[in-house]
Write a protein that holds these residues in place. Structure first.
Motif, mmCIF file in Angstrom:
data_model
loop_
_atom_site.group_PDB
_atom_site.id
_atom_site.type_symbol
_atom_site.label_atom_id
_atom_site.label_comp_id
_atom_site.label_asym_id
_atom_site.label_seq_id
_atom_site.Cartn_x
_atom_site.Cartn_y
_atom_site.Cartn_z
ATOM 1 N N GLU A 64 -2.379 -21.555 -25.212
ATOM 2 C CA GLU A 64 -2.732 -22.984 -25.266
ATOM 3 C C GLU A 64 -4.101 -23.202 -25.893
ATOM 4 O O GLU A 64 -4.294 -24.146 -26.664
ATOM 5 N N ARG A 68 -4.902 -25.387 -29.328
ATOM 6 C CA ARG A 68 -5.947 -26.416 -29.434
ATOM 7 C C ARG A 68 -6.917 -26.108 -30.573
ATOM 8 O O ARG A 68 -7.476 -27.015 -31.178
ATOM 9 N N PRO A 117 10.873 -25.652 -29.749
ATOM 10 C CA PRO A 117 9.531 -26.238 -29.759
ATOM 11 C C PRO A 117 8.703 -25.723 -28.570
ATOM 12 O O PRO A 117 9.233 -25.506 -27.479
ATOM 13 N N PHE A 118 7.415 -25.540 -28.828
ATOM 14 C CA PHE A 118 6.549 -25.010 -27.773
ATOM 15 C C PHE A 118 6.592 -25.885 -26.519
ATOM 16 O O PHE A 118 6.551 -25.368 -25.404
ATOM 17 N N GLU A 119 6.702 -27.186 -26.697
ATOM 18 C CA GLU A 119 6.761 -28.082 -25.534
ATOM 19 C C GLU A 119 7.964 -27.753 -24.650
ATOM 20 O O GLU A 119 7.866 -27.786 -23.426
ATOM 21 N N ASP A 120 9.101 -27.427 -25.268
ATOM 22 C CA ASP A 120 10.295 -27.056 -24.509
ATOM 23 C C ASP A 120 10.101 -25.710 -23.808
ATOM 24 O O ASP A 120 10.525 -25.532 -22.666
ATOM 25 N N ASN A 122 7.257 -24.474 -22.898
ATOM 26 C CA ASN A 122 6.291 -24.692 -21.820
ATOM 27 C C ASN A 122 6.959 -25.356 -20.618
ATOM 28 O O ASN A 122 6.670 -25.014 -19.465
ATOM 29 N N ARG A 123 7.863 -26.286 -20.865
ATOM 30 C CA ARG A 123 8.620 -26.897 -19.764
ATOM 31 C C ARG A 123 9.436 -25.834 -19.023
ATOM 32 O O ARG A 123 9.491 -25.816 -17.796
ATOM 33 N N ARG A 124 10.049 -24.935 -19.786
ATOM 34 C CA ARG A 124 10.827 -23.839 -19.177
ATOM 35 C C ARG A 124 9.905 -22.935 -18.367
ATOM 36 O O ARG A 124 10.254 -22.503 -17.269
#
Length: 166
Positions: A64, A68, A117-120, A122-124
């Motif tokens: 992360e 950034r 996608p990284f967001e997915d 990260n949710r996992r």
């Protein structure tokens, strides 16, 4: 690794070492190695939570921070972190170290190939962390590994090596 180092890592729930002990692929095993494999459960304890959790948290924090700072995601390590969390859940829940990923293979490969996608991802990861925490709350693993059994094994192994020495 030298035997004592290997045992120390296993006692600390090192994921690579635990997977060695649970690997179904064994081409040759001496009687001593077979004894070690037979006692592999002596290494499992609640320490697995701290080891797996600490590693995953520190690595995702680095990822992360890199994002950034504008760095690209390195997908292979991300996939391994997800696999590590999945394995941690199984260890705490079932007292077994999964080596094969089975039906999760395609999903893990999609992460490795950067198709998720990284967001997915990260949710996992967060979902798996909740499962990991829940598994820890109800695990029947002992507080600590069986140090005495492992120590006795190391002493037997050292004595056997001395008997074989010229």
């Amino acid at each position: 690794w030298e035997l004592q180092k290997f045992l120390e890592l296993a006692l600390k729930s090192n994921p690579n070492v635990l997977e060695c002990l649970w690997s179904p692929i064994v081409e040759h095993a001496t009687p001593l190695a077979r004894e070690l494999i037979a006692m592999r459960g002596a290494f499992l304890s609640k320490l697995a939570y701290a080891t797996y959790n600490g590693y995953v948290l520190s690595q995702f924090k680095k990822i992360e921070q890199g994002l950034r700072a504008g760095h690209e995601v390195r997908w292979k390590p991300v996939m391994h972190l997800i696999r590590l969390l999945e394995a941690g859940v199984v260890i705490l829940r079932d007292g077994d170290v999964p080596v094969h990923v089975g039906e999760r293979r395609d999903a893990l490969l999609a992460i490795k190939q950067g198709r998720v996608p990284f967001e997915d991802v990260n949710r996992r990861r967060l979902e798996l962390h909740r499962e990991f925490d829940a598994a820890f709350a109800v695990t029947t693993l002992p507080e600590r590994p069986d140090y005495e059994r492992v120590d006795a094994f190391l002493i037997r192994a050292r004595r056997a090596a001395l008997e074989l020495a010229p």
